[in-house]
Design a protein around this motif. Structure first.
Motif, PDB file in Angstrom:
ATOM      1  N   ASP A 193     -14.832  48.288   3.834  1.00  0.00           N
ATOM      2  CA  ASP A 193     -14.468  47.850   5.181  1.00  0.00           C
ATOM      3  C   ASP A 193     -12.971  47.527   5.161  1.00  0.00           C
ATOM      4  O   ASP A 193     -12.569  46.401   4.884  1.00  0.00           O
ATOM      5  CB  ASP A 193     -15.293  46.617   5.558  1.00  0.00           C
ATOM      6  CG  ASP A 193     -14.960  46.104   6.963  1.00  0.00           C
ATOM      7  OD1 ASP A 193     -14.265  46.817   7.709  1.00  0.00           O
ATOM      8  OD2 ASP A 193     -15.396  44.985   7.301  1.00  0.00           O
ATOM      9  N   ILE A 194     -12.161  48.542   5.450  1.00  0.00           N
ATOM     10  CA  ILE A 194     -10.705  48.371   5.396  1.00  0.00           C
ATOM     11  C   ILE A 194     -10.203  47.906   6.756  1.00  0.00           C
ATOM     12  O   ILE A 194     -10.440  48.561   7.771  1.00  0.00           O
ATOM     13  CB  ILE A 194      -9.998  49.687   5.012  1.00  0.00           C
ATOM     14  CG1 ILE A 194     -10.532  50.211   3.675  1.00  0.00           C
ATOM     15  CG2 ILE A 194      -8.492  49.469   4.942  1.00  0.00           C
ATOM     16  CD1 ILE A 194     -10.150  49.395   2.481  1.00  0.00           C
ATOM     17  N   ARG A 195      -9.515  46.776   6.778  1.00  0.00           N
ATOM     18  CA  ARG A 195      -8.922  46.247   8.008  1.00  0.00           C
ATOM     19  C   ARG A 195      -7.406  46.390   7.901  1.00  0.00           C
ATOM     20  O   ARG A 195      -6.809  45.863   6.963  1.00  0.00           O
ATOM     21  CB  ARG A 195      -9.299  44.772   8.202  1.00  0.00           C
ATOM     22  CG  ARG A 195     -10.803  44.494   8.133  1.00  0.00           C
ATOM     23  CD  ARG A 195     -11.537  44.986   9.357  1.00  0.00           C
ATOM     24  NE  ARG A 195     -12.966  44.745   9.258  1.00  0.00           N
ATOM     25  CZ  ARG A 195     -13.571  43.644   9.688  1.00  0.00           C
ATOM     26  NH1 ARG A 195     -12.850  42.666  10.240  1.00  0.00           N
ATOM     27  NH2 ARG A 195     -14.877  43.514   9.583  1.00  0.00           N
ATOM     28  N   VAL A 196      -6.800  47.084   8.842  1.00  0.00           N
ATOM     29  CA  VAL A 196      -5.365  47.353   8.807  1.00  0.00           C
ATOM     30  C   VAL A 196      -4.677  46.660   9.973  1.00  0.00           C
ATOM     31  O   VAL A 196      -5.157  46.717  11.105  1.00  0.00           O
ATOM     32  CB  VAL A 196      -5.080  48.872   8.858  1.00  0.00           C
ATOM     33  CG1 VAL A 196      -3.578  49.131   8.819  1.00  0.00           C
ATOM     34  CG2 VAL A 196      -5.772  49.579   7.693  1.00  0.00           C
ATOM     35  N   GLN A 197      -3.561  46.029   9.693  1.00  0.00           N
ATOM     36  CA  GLN A 197      -2.786  45.363  10.731  1.00  0.00           C
ATOM     37  C   GLN A 197      -1.310  45.677  10.554  1.00  0.00           C
ATOM     38  O   GLN A 197      -0.778  45.561   9.446  1.00  0.00           O
ATOM     39  CB  GLN A 197      -2.998  43.840  10.663  1.00  0.00           C
ATOM     40  CG  GLN A 197      -2.285  43.069  11.768  1.00  0.00           C
ATOM     41  CD  GLN A 197      -2.606  41.591  11.746  1.00  0.00           C
ATOM     42  OE1 GLN A 197      -3.474  41.139  10.988  1.00  0.00           O
ATOM     43  NE2 GLN A 197      -1.906  40.816  12.558  1.00  0.00           N
ATOM     44  N   GLU A 198      -0.646  46.100  11.637  1.00  0.00           N
ATOM     45  CA  GLU A 198       0.790  46.371  11.567  1.00  0.00           C
ATOM     46  C   GLU A 198       1.565  45.056  11.573  1.00  0.00           C
ATOM     47  O   GLU A 198       1.309  44.178  12.399  1.00  0.00           O
ATOM     48  CB  GLU A 198       1.227  47.248  12.736  1.00  0.00           C
ATOM     49  CG  GLU A 198       0.689  48.673  12.650  1.00  0.00           C
ATOM     50  CD  GLU A 198       1.314  49.597  13.680  1.00  0.00           C
ATOM     51  OE1 GLU A 198       2.317  49.192  14.304  1.00  0.00           O
ATOM     52  OE2 GLU A 198       0.796  50.709  13.864  1.00  0.00           O
ATOM     53  N   MET A 199       2.513  44.936  10.643  1.00  0.00           N
ATOM     54  CA  MET A 199       3.307  43.719  10.499  1.00  0.00           C
ATOM     55  C   MET A 199       4.707  44.076  10.031  1.00  0.00           C
ATOM     56  O   MET A 199       4.892  45.101   9.361  1.00  0.00           O
ATOM     57  CB  MET A 199       2.697  42.780   9.442  1.00  0.00           C
ATOM     58  CG  MET A 199       1.292  42.308   9.671  1.00  0.00           C
ATOM     59  SD  MET A 199       0.716  41.331   8.243  1.00  0.00           S
ATOM     60  CE  MET A 199      -0.770  40.599   8.908  1.00  0.00           C
ATOM     61  N   LYS A 200       5.674  43.222  10.347  1.00  0.00           N
ATOM     62  CA  LYS A 200       6.989  43.340   9.758  1.00  0.00           C
ATOM     63  C   LYS A 200       6.954  42.817   8.325  1.00  0.00           C
ATOM     64  O   LYS A 200       5.999  42.157   7.922  1.00  0.00           O
ATOM     65  CB  LYS A 200       8.016  42.563  10.582  1.00  0.00           C
ATOM     66  CG  LYS A 200       8.274  43.126  11.975  1.00  0.00           C
ATOM     67  CD  LYS A 200       9.338  42.315  12.692  1.00  0.00           C
ATOM     68  CE  LYS A 200       9.593  42.851  14.094  1.00  0.00           C
ATOM     69  NZ  LYS A 200      10.643  42.071  14.802  1.00  0.00           N
ATOM     70  N   THR A 201       8.019  43.087   7.570  1.00  0.00           N
ATOM     71  CA  THR A 201       8.041  42.722   6.156  1.00  0.00           C
ATOM     72  C   THR A 201       7.806  41.232   5.941  1.00  0.00           C
ATOM     73  O   THR A 201       6.980  40.828   5.105  1.00  0.00           O
ATOM     74  CB  THR A 201       9.382  43.131   5.524  1.00  0.00           C
ATOM     75  OG1 THR A 201       9.525  44.554   5.612  1.00  0.00           O
ATOM     76  CG2 THR A 201       9.433  42.727   4.057  1.00  0.00           C
ATOM     77  N   HIS A 202       8.518  40.386   6.681  1.00  0.00           N
ATOM     78  CA  HIS A 202       8.361  38.944   6.462  1.00  0.00           C
ATOM     79  C   HIS A 202       6.963  38.475   6.837  1.00  0.00           C
ATOM     80  O   HIS A 202       6.438  37.506   6.250  1.00  0.00           O
ATOM     81  CB  HIS A 202       9.424  38.159   7.246  1.00  0.00           C
ATOM     82  CG  HIS A 202       9.191  38.098   8.729  1.00  0.00           C
ATOM     83  ND1 HIS A 202       9.597  39.106   9.590  1.00  0.00           N
ATOM     84  CD2 HIS A 202       8.584  37.157   9.505  1.00  0.00           C
ATOM     85  CE1 HIS A 202       9.261  38.781  10.825  1.00  0.00           C
ATOM     86  NE2 HIS A 202       8.644  37.613  10.801  1.00  0.00           N
ATOM     87  N   GLU A 203       6.330  39.152   7.787  1.00  0.00           N
ATOM     88  CA  GLU A 203       4.969  38.788   8.167  1.00  0.00           C
ATOM     89  C   GLU A 203       3.976  39.170   7.075  1.00  0.00           C
ATOM     90  O   GLU A 203       3.012  38.438   6.816  1.00  0.00           O
ATOM     91  CB  GLU A 203       4.599  39.469   9.483  1.00  0.00           C
ATOM     92  CG  GLU A 203       5.410  38.972  10.682  1.00  0.00           C
ATOM     93  CD  GLU A 203       5.177  39.787  11.935  1.00  0.00           C
ATOM     94  OE1 GLU A 203       5.371  39.237  13.040  1.00  0.00           O
ATOM     95  OE2 GLU A 203       4.819  40.986  11.817  1.00  0.00           O
ATOM     96  N   ILE A 204       4.207  40.317   6.433  1.00  0.00           N
ATOM     97  CA  ILE A 204       3.343  40.728   5.323  1.00  0.00           C
ATOM     98  C   ILE A 204       3.438  39.728   4.179  1.00  0.00           C
ATOM     99  O   ILE A 204       2.420  39.301   3.607  1.00  0.00           O
ATOM    100  CB  ILE A 204       3.734  42.141   4.836  1.00  0.00           C
ATOM    101  CG1 ILE A 204       3.341  43.187   5.888  1.00  0.00           C
ATOM    102  CG2 ILE A 204       3.064  42.463   3.491  1.00  0.00           C
ATOM    103  CD1 ILE A 204       3.785  44.603   5.550  1.00  0.00           C
TER     104      ILE A 204
END
Length: 309
Positions: A121-132
């Motif tokens: 169950d892969i959950r993907v979320q787009e984030m900026k570098t500092h958010e990651i």
């Protein structure tokens, strides 16, 4: 005191709102509020200042939230140890990924990954570098896919592939007549479309093209979406920069607008990062293998004439 109650107080601390926290935990707000209330009664202290908006932890609540985060992390580690011992390829795995990578990389490996490992169950979320980076520290994601930058020493880093940058040039721009782009040529463009500050993609290209900053350049226009830049270029306005995988998705008429850089060719290294105490190495190895299989083999190594930016 239960792990579920600890998850609820972390959700409220993260969202600053009982309703949004309940949605994130897939429970009703009365249920979440009641469970937190029982915990507060049990320990004899109020954990949140409900009179403030957004809702904030009390001084003692901040300490409890930090400890709850540690307890839940340790509890998850127990599950991960068992999964790793079994070399299990199932369960939830949360990935943060840069917006300048996601739309071009995910279609290349994600559908095949799901077919081969249906129990994942892969959950993907787009984030900026500092958010990651912050999400990894907070335990909100298990791994991040981003470009190599300074300041990642505290994380484990796994190389994925190397990706060149190319120019995307409108037919009305002076650079359209050139076969390759040199850094000195960029100043000749009528308009240069750049991402907003905070995107490492933008910072790398500003450095490579030796621009003092987009704020001092009268050529630069700041937007938030690479796809928006591309539509602007296609309409006949200026130039922008796109990654190699994005160029591979273009139709023939769009590819006519692509201009490679002269040597040295600006290139970014894509990596996957995890916390150093990450346990599920078997799953990580599978993900890396699937991602690399989704890009051309030539991108697995830094090529001649390429330079990391």
């Amino acid at each position: 005191m239960t792990l579920q109650q600890l998850e609820y107080i972390l959700a409220v601390a993260r969202h600053g709102h009982f309703g949004r926290a309940a949605d994130a935990c897939n429970v009703t707000q009365p249920t979440l509020s009641a469970m937190i209330g029982k915990l507060e009664e049990e320990i004899g202290a109020k954990l949140f200042d409900r009179n403030r908006q957004p809702i904030c932890p009390t001084p003692v609540g901040e300490k409890v939230v930090r400890q709850a985060r540690e307890v839940l992390s340790q509890a998850d580690s127990i599950k991960d140890i068992v999964q790793e011992e079994k070399q299990s390829l199932e369960g939830m795995f949360r990935i943060g990924i840069l917006p300048t990578i996601a739309p071009y990389l995910l279609p290349r490996f994600f559908p095949q990954l799901m077919k081969r490992y249906p129990k994942l169950d892969i959950r993907v979320q787009e984030m900026k570098t500092h958010e990651i980076k912050e999400a990894l520290i907070q335990g909100d994601i298990d791994a991040g896919i981003l470009a190599t930058i300074e300041g990642l020493e505290e994380y484990s880093q796994t190389p994925l592939f190397y990706e060149k940058y190319v120019g995307y040039v409108s037919r009305e721009d002076a650079l359209f007549k050139k076969e390759v782009i040199r850094t000195a040529d960029v100043a000749q463009s009528s308009q240069l479309w750049l991402l907003d500050e905070g995107h490492c993609f933008r910072d790398q290209m500003v450095r490579f093209c030796q621009m003092k900053s987009s704020q001092t350049s009268q050529l630069a226009y700041n937007l938030g979406s690479m796809e928006t830049f591309m539509r602007m270029v296609e309409s006949g306005m200026g130039i922008t920069f796109i990654p190699e995988l994005a160029a591979m998705q273009l139709c023939d008429s769009q590819k006519e607008l692509v201009r490679p850089f002269a040597i040295p060719v600006p290139t970014r290294q894509l990596i996957m990062i995890t916390n150093r105490n990450f346990i599920r190495q078997s799953l990580l190895e599978v993900l890396v293998k699937e991602i690399q299989a989704g890009v051309p083999k030539a991108m697995w190594k830094l090529g001649a004439g390429q330079v990391l930016v």
